[in-house]
Design an enzyme around this catalytic site. Sequence first.
Site, PDB file in Angstrom:
ATOM      1  N   GLY A 242       0.815  -1.208   0.000  1.00  0.00           N
ATOM      2  CA  GLY A 242       0.000   0.000   0.000  1.00  0.00           C
ATOM      3  C   GLY A 242       0.843   1.249   0.000  1.00  0.00           C
ATOM      4  O   GLY A 242       2.056   1.202   0.191  1.00  0.00           O
ATOM      5  N   PHE A 244       0.836   4.892   1.838  1.00  0.00           N
ATOM      6  CA  PHE A 244       0.191   5.659   2.902  1.00  0.00           C
ATOM      7  C   PHE A 244      -0.116   7.101   2.513  1.00  0.00           C
ATOM      8  O   PHE A 244      -0.728   7.840   3.287  1.00  0.00           O
ATOM      9  CB  PHE A 244       0.971   5.596   4.213  1.00  0.00           C
ATOM     10  CG  PHE A 244       2.456   5.857   4.127  1.00  0.00           C
ATOM     11  CD1 PHE A 244       2.976   6.928   3.429  1.00  0.00           C
ATOM     12  CD2 PHE A 244       3.343   5.015   4.788  1.00  0.00           C
ATOM     13  CE1 PHE A 244       4.329   7.174   3.381  1.00  0.00           C
ATOM     14  CE2 PHE A 244       4.717   5.247   4.753  1.00  0.00           C
ATOM     15  CZ  PHE A 244       5.212   6.336   4.049  1.00  0.00           C
ATOM     16  N   HIS A 262       8.801  11.322  10.608  1.00  0.00           N
ATOM     17  CA  HIS A 262      10.032  12.123  10.604  1.00  0.00           C
ATOM     18  C   HIS A 262      10.758  12.069   9.263  1.00  0.00           C
ATOM     19  O   HIS A 262      11.654  12.878   9.018  1.00  0.00           O
ATOM     20  CB  HIS A 262      10.956  11.703  11.754  1.00  0.00           C
ATOM     21  CG  HIS A 262      11.725  10.439  11.515  1.00  0.00           C
ATOM     22  ND1 HIS A 262      12.946  10.200  12.096  1.00  0.00           N
ATOM     23  CD2 HIS A 262      11.456   9.340  10.759  1.00  0.00           C
ATOM     24  CE1 HIS A 262      13.394   9.024  11.731  1.00  0.00           C
ATOM     25  NE2 HIS A 262      12.514   8.481  10.925  1.00  0.00           N
TER      26      HIS A 262
END
Length: 358
Positions: A242, A244, A262
């Site tokens: 996938g 994100f 981060h």
Amino acid sequence: MTDTEPADRPIGAWNDPAGLPPALRPLWIMTQKYAAQAIYVLAKLSVADLLAPGPRTADELAGQVGADPRALYRILRCAASVGVFAELPDRRFTLTPEAEGLRSGRPGTFRDLIVLHGEDITWRQYGDIMHSVRTGRPAFEKVFGKPIFDYLADHPEQEALFNRAAEQVAGPVTDGYLQAYDFGRFRRVADIGGGTGYFLGRLLQENPDGSGLLVDRPSAVEESTKVFADLGVASRARAVPGDFFDTVPAGYDAYILKSILHDWPDDRARRILRTVRRAIGDDGDARLLVLDSVLAGGNAPDHGKLLDVHMLVTFGGRERTLEEWWRLIRDGGFEPAAEPVLGTWPVLECRPNPEALP
């Protein structure tokens, strides 16, 4: 003495930065790159593995690793001067506890992580760090022609090294987080960008009634099958490829973003958060768990402040203070759900903001 060495420094003071005049200490810090690259070479050549049976000379080692004996001796001597390996009176070299971390295929090794830190993909962009300072953009993209994750996708050998390095640091990091926070509150957990699944697998080991989903790049998902099997959680863990930035599956009690945000500047990190927010929908009981460093304030020493420079130069991301984290998280459609667990293993627990429905 070279022209670059201070002529009036006390004998031996250069080996003890605390004993140097303050104006010289920054120069001492700069020279540590020589030792860093010496250790990289020795890790890359698997010298620690060759010394496991016992001490050997540089000449003996050079024949096995394809190196010039005199040059290899100088590299070993440099590393030994900072405690990584030790030179014996007969000019043979031996392992030290520090050098054990360079051995291959052993629990607790950091060999691949050390090699990664010396490779071009971690090192070469620093030759153009001024580009990042002047533009705010990662020098990696200027030097290599594309963002780091795109580069890794196009170079499977380097991507494999990157993944192995991540796995080597995963053990102590995972142990720290599992001790710091009660993940067992959540029966169904989604680890978004969870690499090859080690963290999720260990979390499920600790919580035998739970189940989990891993979402990551196809190469990581492929490797997760073995990771879950080795950890004995294959029946309760599954993995799907996938992105994100686009979509993640709905229906989970907790969504984990561990060492993900981060890597990205605020606008891209916000997009990841909003992807998770859409997946949660109107489930007010679901939680987002952000596992990332929280920078100490002021002039306090903090490894995250060093890592923040690497985020700037290589990834284009950033480390953040607690205030910066909460601002970003609120912009992503969430709000604080509990007092944050700070310290070495910070966990920011967030609930969906009902007024920020996607």
